[in-house]
Motif scaffolding. Structure first.
Motif, mmCIF file in Angstrom:
data_model
loop_
_atom_site.group_PDB
_atom_site.id
_atom_site.type_symbol
_atom_site.label_atom_id
_atom_site.label_comp_id
_atom_site.label_asym_id
_atom_site.label_seq_id
_atom_site.Cartn_x
_atom_site.Cartn_y
_atom_site.Cartn_z
ATOM 1 N N GLY A 236 10.291 8.271 -2.417
ATOM 2 C CA GLY A 236 9.367 8.953 -3.320
ATOM 3 C C GLY A 236 9.687 10.432 -3.446
ATOM 4 N N TYR A 237 9.998 11.063 -2.330
ATOM 5 C CA TYR A 237 10.330 12.491 -2.323
ATOM 6 C C TYR A 237 11.615 12.751 -3.104
ATOM 7 C CZ TYR A 237 11.339 17.136 -0.343
ATOM 8 O OH TYR A 237 11.618 18.461 -0.183
ATOM 9 N N LEU A 238 12.671 12.014 -2.791
ATOM 10 C CA LEU A 238 13.956 12.224 -3.449
ATOM 11 C C LEU A 238 13.878 11.871 -4.937
ATOM 12 C CD1 LEU A 238 16.394 10.747 -0.767
ATOM 13 C CD2 LEU A 238 15.614 13.110 -1.023
ATOM 14 N N GLY A 239 13.150 10.795 -5.260
ATOM 15 C CA GLY A 239 13.014 10.416 -6.655
ATOM 16 C C GLY A 239 12.274 11.468 -7.462
ATOM 17 N N ALA A 240 11.225 12.060 -6.880
ATOM 18 C CA ALA A 240 10.494 13.121 -7.566
ATOM 19 C C ALA A 240 11.394 14.325 -7.818
ATOM 20 C CB ALA A 240 9.265 13.531 -6.750
ATOM 21 N N ALA A 241 12.186 14.680 -6.817
ATOM 22 C CA ALA A 241 13.105 15.815 -6.983
ATOM 23 C C ALA A 241 14.128 15.535 -8.077
ATOM 24 C CB ALA A 241 13.806 16.101 -5.664
ATOM 25 N N LEU A 242 14.664 14.321 -8.127
ATOM 26 C CA LEU A 242 15.667 13.992 -9.138
ATOM 27 C C LEU A 242 15.065 13.990 -10.537
ATOM 28 C CD1 LEU A 242 17.625 11.190 -7.258
ATOM 29 C CD2 LEU A 242 18.490 13.439 -7.926
ATOM 30 N N ARG A 243 13.854 13.463 -10.691
ATOM 31 C CA ARG A 243 13.225 13.490 -12.015
ATOM 32 C C ARG A 243 12.955 14.921 -12.463
ATOM 33 N NH1 ARG A 243 10.868 8.711 -10.045
ATOM 34 N NH2 ARG A 243 9.098 9.833 -9.135
ATOM 35 N N ALA A 244 12.580 15.795 -11.526
ATOM 36 C CA ALA A 244 12.402 17.198 -11.885
ATOM 37 C C ALA A 244 13.710 17.816 -12.354
ATOM 38 C CB ALA A 244 11.849 17.980 -10.696
ATOM 39 N N HIS A 245 14.837 17.324 -11.831
ATOM 40 C CA HIS A 245 16.157 17.777 -12.282
ATOM 41 C C HIS A 245 16.618 17.032 -13.532
ATOM 42 C CE1 HIS A 245 16.423 19.510 -8.212
ATOM 43 N NE2 HIS A 245 17.439 20.223 -8.641
ATOM 44 N N HIS A 246 15.760 16.222 -14.140
ATOM 45 C CA HIS A 246 16.088 15.429 -15.332
ATOM 46 C C HIS A 246 17.179 14.407 -15.047
ATOM 47 C CE1 HIS A 246 13.560 18.037 -17.777
ATOM 48 N NE2 HIS A 246 14.174 19.078 -17.259
ATOM 49 N N ARG A 247 17.123 13.821 -13.875
ATOM 50 C CA ARG A 247 18.041 12.740 -13.507
ATOM 51 C C ARG A 247 17.199 11.499 -13.227
ATOM 52 N NH1 ARG A 247 22.599 15.863 -9.778
ATOM 53 N NH2 ARG A 247 22.823 17.673 -11.177
ATOM 54 N N PHE A 248 17.290 10.530 -14.142
ATOM 55 C CA PHE A 248 16.345 9.413 -14.135
ATOM 56 C C PHE A 248 16.957 8.079 -13.720
ATOM 57 C CE2 PHE A 248 14.715 12.522 -17.168
ATOM 58 C CZ PHE A 248 13.399 12.631 -16.783
ATOM 59 N N THR B 51 0.826 -1.206 0.000
ATOM 60 C CA THR B 51 0.000 0.000 0.000
ATOM 61 C C THR B 51 0.859 1.253 0.000
ATOM 62 O OG1 THR B 51 -1.701 -1.191 1.240
ATOM 63 C CG2 THR B 51 -1.861 1.211 1.197
ATOM 64 N N ALA B 52 1.938 1.230 0.773
ATOM 65 C CA ALA B 52 2.788 2.420 0.883
ATOM 66 C C ALA B 52 3.538 2.705 -0.406
ATOM 67 C CB ALA B 52 3.772 2.233 2.041
ATOM 68 N N ALA B 53 3.975 1.672 -1.123
ATOM 69 C CA ALA B 53 4.790 1.898 -2.325
ATOM 70 C C ALA B 53 4.041 2.689 -3.397
ATOM 71 C CB ALA B 53 5.299 0.565 -2.870
ATOM 72 N N PRO B 54 2.837 2.264 -3.834
ATOM 73 C CA PRO B 54 2.160 3.077 -4.849
ATOM 74 C C PRO B 54 1.756 4.451 -4.353
ATOM 75 C CG PRO B 54 0.715 1.311 -4.061
ATOM 76 C CD PRO B 54 2.082 1.043 -3.509
ATOM 77 N N LEU B 55 1.420 4.558 -3.073
ATOM 78 C CA LEU B 55 0.982 5.854 -2.553
ATOM 79 C C LEU B 55 2.157 6.821 -2.403
ATOM 80 C CD1 LEU B 55 -1.297 7.589 -1.407
ATOM 81 C CD2 LEU B 55 -0.803 6.604 0.842
ATOM 82 N N LEU B 56 3.269 6.353 -1.821
ATOM 83 C CA LEU B 56 4.378 7.241 -1.487
ATOM 84 C C LEU B 56 5.438 7.334 -2.579
ATOM 85 C CD1 LEU B 56 4.900 6.209 2.241
ATOM 86 C CD2 LEU B 56 3.671 8.202 1.355
ATOM 87 N N ILE B 57 5.509 6.369 -3.468
ATOM 88 C CA ILE B 57 6.560 6.373 -4.482
ATOM 89 C C ILE B 57 5.996 6.652 -5.875
ATOM 90 C CG2 ILE B 57 8.372 5.006 -5.585
ATOM 91 C CD1 ILE B 57 8.649 3.416 -3.026
ATOM 92 N N GLU B 58 4.949 5.961 -6.253
ATOM 93 C CA GLU B 58 4.533 5.958 -7.646
ATOM 94 C C GLU B 58 3.455 6.990 -7.973
ATOM 95 O OE1 GLU B 58 3.374 1.922 -8.237
ATOM 96 O OE2 GLU B 58 5.285 1.143 -7.519
ATOM 97 N N ASP B 59 2.592 7.342 -7.037
ATOM 98 C CA ASP B 59 1.463 8.208 -7.366
ATOM 99 C C ASP B 59 1.498 9.520 -6.602
ATOM 100 O OD1 ASP B 59 0.422 6.410 -9.203
ATOM 101 O OD2 ASP B 59 -0.780 5.368 -7.714
ATOM 102 N N ALA B 60 1.120 9.475 -5.335
ATOM 103 C CA ALA B 60 0.868 10.703 -4.596
ATOM 104 C C ALA B 60 2.097 11.601 -4.518
ATOM 105 C CB ALA B 60 0.371 10.351 -3.186
ATOM 106 N N MET B 61 3.226 11.064 -4.111
ATOM 107 C CA MET B 61 4.422 11.896 -3.970
ATOM 108 C C MET B 61 4.869 12.442 -5.316
ATOM 109 S SD MET B 61 6.178 12.954 -1.407
ATOM 110 C CE MET B 61 5.899 11.696 -0.156
ATOM 111 N N THR B 62 4.713 11.651 -6.367
ATOM 112 C CA THR B 62 5.106 12.117 -7.695
ATOM 113 C C THR B 62 4.235 13.273 -8.148
ATOM 114 O OG1 THR B 62 5.946 9.945 -8.328
ATOM 115 C CG2 THR B 62 5.300 11.415 -10.111
ATOM 116 N N PHE B 63 2.909 13.155 -7.978
ATOM 117 C CA PHE B 63 2.011 14.214 -8.425
ATOM 118 C C PHE B 63 2.200 15.498 -7.633
ATOM 119 C CE2 PHE B 63 -0.155 10.934 -10.731
ATOM 120 C CZ PHE B 63 -0.765 11.596 -11.778
#
Length: 581
Positions: free
Chosen positions: A172-184, A72-84
């Protein structure tokens, strides 16, 4: 719609956005796809070891109940909510950083200021949530699986897996920040680290701790997830100049709207509730039922995940069209995505229906996982497969809903006061809730007679109901699909998949060796699927075939020319041809 896309419609193109051309995006997608596939492969190996070490008994049932927490935590905190929430926030902070740099303004770096304003609160909330889950683990287990005869093992495993909530949210937080910096690269590798952590603990401690080793592996793997991203995140933060001169407020011009995130979180939790319902009803069935459902779901979802890679690539195109107000372009792209996702997932569905038994036997049947477990899991896969098309279509359709209203905007955005659009954000949640009612009703009516197959049928019926409702709901978003064409395309692909499944089943049953049965049955499924698709005029299949044949002819032609030149060069080297030739 992300903030960066919205800004492009109203602001001059920044130097940073100019650097990120199509070749960069293609490379980023390639890296993401490869690392995602690696993570999925390691996840399958993880499930294989679980089956080999622990089989399908009350121990694995207890662990899988506890695994509901990270699931439950993975899609909510990594894949969906934190990303949006955080990808748009960091994207806009980067735009503000570029504007300050262009205007040579001093002050606090907006990216660092955003991090300072949000990260401490996030860590505090995640710690509280993780601690509450540990404290109330007995109540959580009772809600998830009230029929367990001895819940003590499930409670212990739940308290261990609750550790994962904090690193999942941080990842989820750090991954979202890195993708915003174009680091995938690093964000794409987190599931590789996660599953490697689980596999390492399982391999070393399974004989000592039993199924508790799997729960400990989840906690350790989640820590590896977050640890993988800390270094790249700190290096990204160093990209901004330190504050000089007067201190400026980093959040000026940036308006966070957490309420816009609620529909995303609600949809994710509602969709995940299908697992809760299955495990709650399955806990009253014979021992091993929950495990059979879990193994079947893991195998079945591989086909859906492959199909969703299509809309992962095309989602920015839909969001850009919606941002520009070009609803016709968005409609065309969504219709193409629906057809292409269906084309991919249906061939996988036909293969699973035809070859479920040899696939399960080849992957899982060893150690404590016996022939009876193989037969039960294979039957569940065949029923589950009936809902794979709907799951893929939902993945395509839900994106236009949530891309219409980002969770962060400029404070002067004129659309902030349009409350009616906010209500439409809840349509997918309502559609998913209705699907859950169908899932529960079918499960309650059929489990007493069909057991796990009744639960799988309820899952397929519920998710299909949600998909039908979302097809209708896209018109409310302003994306009026041409339903006759869309439904006709889906029908052609369904007929082709049905014929392929029948042919593949007949052939696969004639071969006893699992590997050979999978190879022969899969080849027949693919051949019949493509043949029927071409005969029925399925554009989703004929167009790629036509392009593939054209590319093959061009490649052969170039190779022929190259071969002729090579032959001439060889003759020249041997002295057979004069230099003038």
């Amino acid at each position: 719609m992300t903030v960066s896309q919205e800004v492009l419609t109203t602001r001059p193109v920044t130097s940073e956005s100019v650097k990120r051309g199509p070749s960069f995006l293609a490379k980023a997608f390639g890296i993401t796809a490869v690392l995602s596939a690696a993570g999925s492969g390691l996840g399958l190996l993880r499930d294989l070891l679980l089956a080999r070490f622990f089989g399908a008994d009350e121990g694995t049932d207890a662990f899988l109940v506890a695994w509901t927490v990270p699931e439950t935590a993975a899609p909510l905190l990594i894949e969906d909510a934190m990303t949006f929430l955080m990808v748009p926030a960091f994207s806009l902070a980067l735009v503000l950083r570029e504007e300050r740099s262009a205007q040579r303004l001093d002050g606090a770096d907006p990216v660092r200021q955003l991090t300072a304003d949000t990260l401490p609160w996030l860590l505090g909330g995640l710690c509280a949530l993780s601690g509450a889950t540990m404290l109330w683990a007995p109540e959580v287990v009772h809600v998830l699986a009230p029929g367990l005869a001895d819940p003590s093992l499930a409670v212990t495993c739940t308290r261990i897996t609750a550790v994962s909530v904090l690193p999942f949210g941080l990842a989820g937080y750090l991954g979202a920040a890195l993708r915003a910096h174009h680091r995938f690269t690093a964000p794409a590798a987190i599931y590789v680290a996660y599953n490697l952590g689980i596999l390492a603990v399982l391999a070393v401690l399974h004989s000592v701790l039993g199924v508790r080793a799997a729960a400990l592996g989840v906690a350790f793997g989640s820590l590896l997830m977050a640890g993988l991203l800390i270094g790249p995140f700190l290096r990204a933060l160093r990209g901004g100049r330190p504050a000089r001169g007067r201190a400026a407020r980093g959040g000026r011009g940036l308006l966070l709207s957490p309420l816009a995130l609620l529909p995303v979180a609600a949809f994710t939790l509602t969709r995940q509730s299908q697992v809760f319902i299955e495990r709650a009803l399955g806990s009253d069935l014979p021992v091993g039922t929950i495990s059979h459902l879990n193994y079947a779901a893991k195998v079945s979802q591989l086909a859906m995940t492959t199909a969703l890679l299509i809309c992962t690539v095309t989602f920015p195109l839909v969001a850009r069209a919606l941002a520009a107000g070009d609803l016709a372009a968005a409609r065309d792209r969504v219709e193409k995505d629906l057809g292409q996702a269906a084309a991919v997932v249906l061939v996988g569905t036909a293969f699973l229906i035809a070859c479920a038994h040899p696939v399960v036997a080849l992957i899982f049947q060893r150690g404590a996982f016996g022939p009876a477990d193989t037969a039960a899991t294979a039957q569940v896969i065949q029923v589950y497969s009936c809902g794979l098309l709907a799951q893929a279509l939902i993945g395509v359709m839900v994106r236009p809903f949530f891309s219409m209203r980002p969770a962060v905007r400029r404070a002067d955005d004129p659309r902030l006061g349009q409350a009616g659009r906010w209500l439409l954000d809840w349509y997918p949640v309502a559609a998913m809730a209705i699907g859950l009612v169908v899932t529960t009703a079918v499960g309650l009516l059929s489990t007493h007679r069909f057991g796990a197959l009744g639960l799988a049928a309820g899952n397929a019926a519920g998710i299909t109901t949600t998909a039908v409702l979302l097809l209708r709901g896209l018109a409310l978003r302003g994306i009026a699909l041409r339903m006759p064409q869309v439904l006709a395309a889906q029908a052609r692909l369904l007929v082709a998949a049905g014929g392929a499944a029948v042919a593949g089943t007949l052939v696969a049953r004639l071969v006893r060796a699992e590997a050979l049965s999978i190879a022969v049955g899969g080849a027949v499924v693919l051949a019949v699927y493509l043949a029927l698709g071409v005969l029925l005029g399925a554009h989703e299949l004929t167009a790629p075939l036509t392009r593939g044949l054209a590319l093959a002819r061009g490649w052969r032609a170039r190779r022929s020319v190259s071969g002729s030149r090579s032959a001439g060069e060889e003759l020249l080297e041997e002295g057979t041809l004069p230099d003038g030739c």
